[in-house]
Scaffold this motif. Sequence first.
Motif, PDB file in Angstrom:
ATOM      1  N   GLY A 339       1.235  -1.137   0.345  1.00 40.36           N
ATOM      2  CA  GLY A 339       0.132   0.060   0.439  1.00 40.36           C
ATOM      3  C   GLY A 339       0.314   1.100  -0.118  1.00 40.36           C
ATOM      4  N   PHE A 340       2.125   1.030   0.716  1.00 40.55           N
ATOM      5  CA  PHE A 340       2.608   2.775   0.312  1.00 40.55           C
ATOM      6  C   PHE A 340       3.245   2.344  -0.486  1.00 40.55           C
ATOM      7  N   PHE A 341       4.308   1.924  -1.090  1.00 43.73           N
ATOM      8  CA  PHE A 341       4.373   1.779  -2.579  1.00 43.73           C
ATOM      9  C   PHE A 341       3.813   2.786  -3.664  1.00 43.73           C
ATOM     10  N   ARG A 342       2.653   1.671  -3.408  1.00 40.72           N
ATOM     11  CA  ARG A 342       1.368   1.948  -4.317  1.00 40.72           C
ATOM     12  C   ARG A 342       0.866   3.700  -3.912  1.00 40.72           C
ATOM     13  N   ALA A 343       1.111   4.203  -2.937  1.00 42.88           N
ATOM     14  CA  ALA A 343       0.741   5.633  -2.751  1.00 42.88           C
ATOM     15  C   ALA A 343       1.716   6.788  -2.941  1.00 42.88           C
ATOM     16  N   GLY A 344       3.701   5.799  -3.801  1.00 42.45           N
ATOM     17  CA  GLY A 344       4.002   6.822  -3.407  1.00 42.45           C
ATOM     18  C   GLY A 344       4.534   7.266  -2.174  1.00 42.45           C
ATOM     19  N   LYS A 345       5.227   6.489  -0.729  1.00 47.42           N
ATOM     20  CA  LYS A 345       5.176   6.906   0.055  1.00 47.42           C
ATOM     21  C   LYS A 345       6.335   7.050  -0.069  1.00 47.42           C
ATOM     22  N   ILE A 346       7.178   5.823  -1.127  1.00 44.58           N
ATOM     23  CA  ILE A 346       8.189   4.704  -0.144  1.00 44.58           C
ATOM     24  C   ILE A 346       8.688   4.289  -1.342  1.00 44.58           C
ATOM     25  N   GLN A 347       9.701   4.411  -2.147  1.00 42.42           N
ATOM     26  CA  GLN A 347      10.516   3.801  -2.830  1.00 42.42           C
ATOM     27  C   GLN A 347      11.048   2.870  -3.787  1.00 42.42           C
ATOM     28  N   LEU A 348      11.880   2.599  -3.976  1.00 38.44           N
ATOM     29  CA  LEU A 348      12.507   1.204  -4.542  1.00 38.44           C
ATOM     30  C   LEU A 348      13.515   2.416  -5.173  1.00 38.44           C
ATOM     31  N   ARG A 349      15.134   2.229  -4.777  1.00 41.34           N
ATOM     32  CA  ARG A 349      16.309   2.588  -5.845  1.00 41.34           C
ATOM     33  C   ARG A 349      17.501   1.616  -6.569  1.00 41.34           C
ATOM     34  N   GLN A 350      17.708   2.019  -7.409  1.00 39.96           N
ATOM     35  CA  GLN A 350      18.301   0.598  -8.117  1.00 39.96           C
ATOM     36  C   GLN A 350      19.667   2.171  -8.241  1.00 39.96           C
ATOM     37  N   ILE A 351      20.854   2.133  -8.287  1.00 40.57           N
ATOM     38  CA  ILE A 351      21.612   3.477  -8.537  1.00 40.57           C
ATOM     39  C   ILE A 351      23.021   2.592  -8.773  1.00 40.57           C
ATOM     40  N   LEU A 352      23.538   2.910  -9.497  1.00 41.72           N
ATOM     41  CA  LEU A 352      25.261   2.443 -10.615  1.00 41.72           C
ATOM     42  C   LEU A 352      25.954   3.829  -9.672  1.00 41.72           C
TER      43      LEU A 352
END
Length: 362
Positions: A339-352
């Motif tokens: 639910g939190f990811f869907r609401a855009g409150k938290i993110q998954l970052r993939q950083i090079l």
Amino acid sequence: MGKNLLQKADIQIEGIRPWDIRIRHHGFFKRIMLQGLLGLGESYMDGWWECDRLDIFIYKFLAHKLDEAVPGYYSDIMMGLSGKILSRKSDDCGCSALEKEYGIGYDVFAHMLDPYMQFSCGYWRAGATLAEAQEAKLKMVCEKLQLAPGMRVLDIGCGWGGTAEYMARHYDVYVEGITNSTEEQKVAQSRCQGLDITIMLEDYQDLPDDKFDRIIALGALEYVELKNYQNFFKAVARSLKPDGLFLLHSTGSTQLVNHVGPWLNKYIFPNGCLPSGQQLVQSIEPYFKIEDWDNLGTDYDKTLMSWFEKINESWPALSMNHSPKLKRMLDYYLCSGAGFFRAGKIQLRQILLCIGGDGKTI
């Protein structure tokens, strides 16, 4: 949390829709008033309230900004419902705390995860099933790292060894994985037997003196306290060759925070942090340059719901060794996180990242 407030998010008490909640204990409201988010999560674990679609309940609550209406109770939850269900001690990238308290081990993971035992976000834009999404994720990170035969790769927080196995089999590289979990080490060593892979029992603070061509950390930074971020990136930079690449795959908040909320801190993610982009960049820049940055929050929503479905399908077998309360805790974590990811409150970052920085001594 009253009826009038919930009605603003189209949530009813004792309603018939999947996202409505049903109260099963007369002390529910008092508990929420006294304990806030901790009480909300614990009361669900205790069976004091029900909801058929927790993920939608949390999403609607956040989408209608009810967290802002009652910040004393709900602001913490948006800082944290994206942790790992088997939390490690802070800063060790490996040792499970809930494993000790609840007896959760490989059996739960084996039923919940994909064949590569990936306990991190899959890449659903290139896969229709959990297995396909996780293999697509592995392929994507390997391509970003530009792996080539003969390279030396360090896998920080290697888990059950699936990432190391994939890299060694498909790209003919040497992999050294580190974990602080003896169970993970044992399973990973068995899984990777016969491949050019070494699984070590240690954490990032004791990284090998060897220099690696590539370093990867899938879901490891979540277990490092914010105050130790620069120590983490400094240690990684020391172990990376000057022309090497480091891929960081990690969850984060859209706000400046330094904690994950009371329920997650107690049950899932002790002393953890979900950093904002600003906090993360400030810790990275002394040691690395950012080559690429992807946000994959929608993919984590699907990953969490897939884990939820697999746990529920497997629970008749798992219930012989695990309690109903544990099942409710798993459900609450997985659906709330979605639910939190869907609401855009938290993110998954993939950083090079590549070696760089502002001139500080490594």
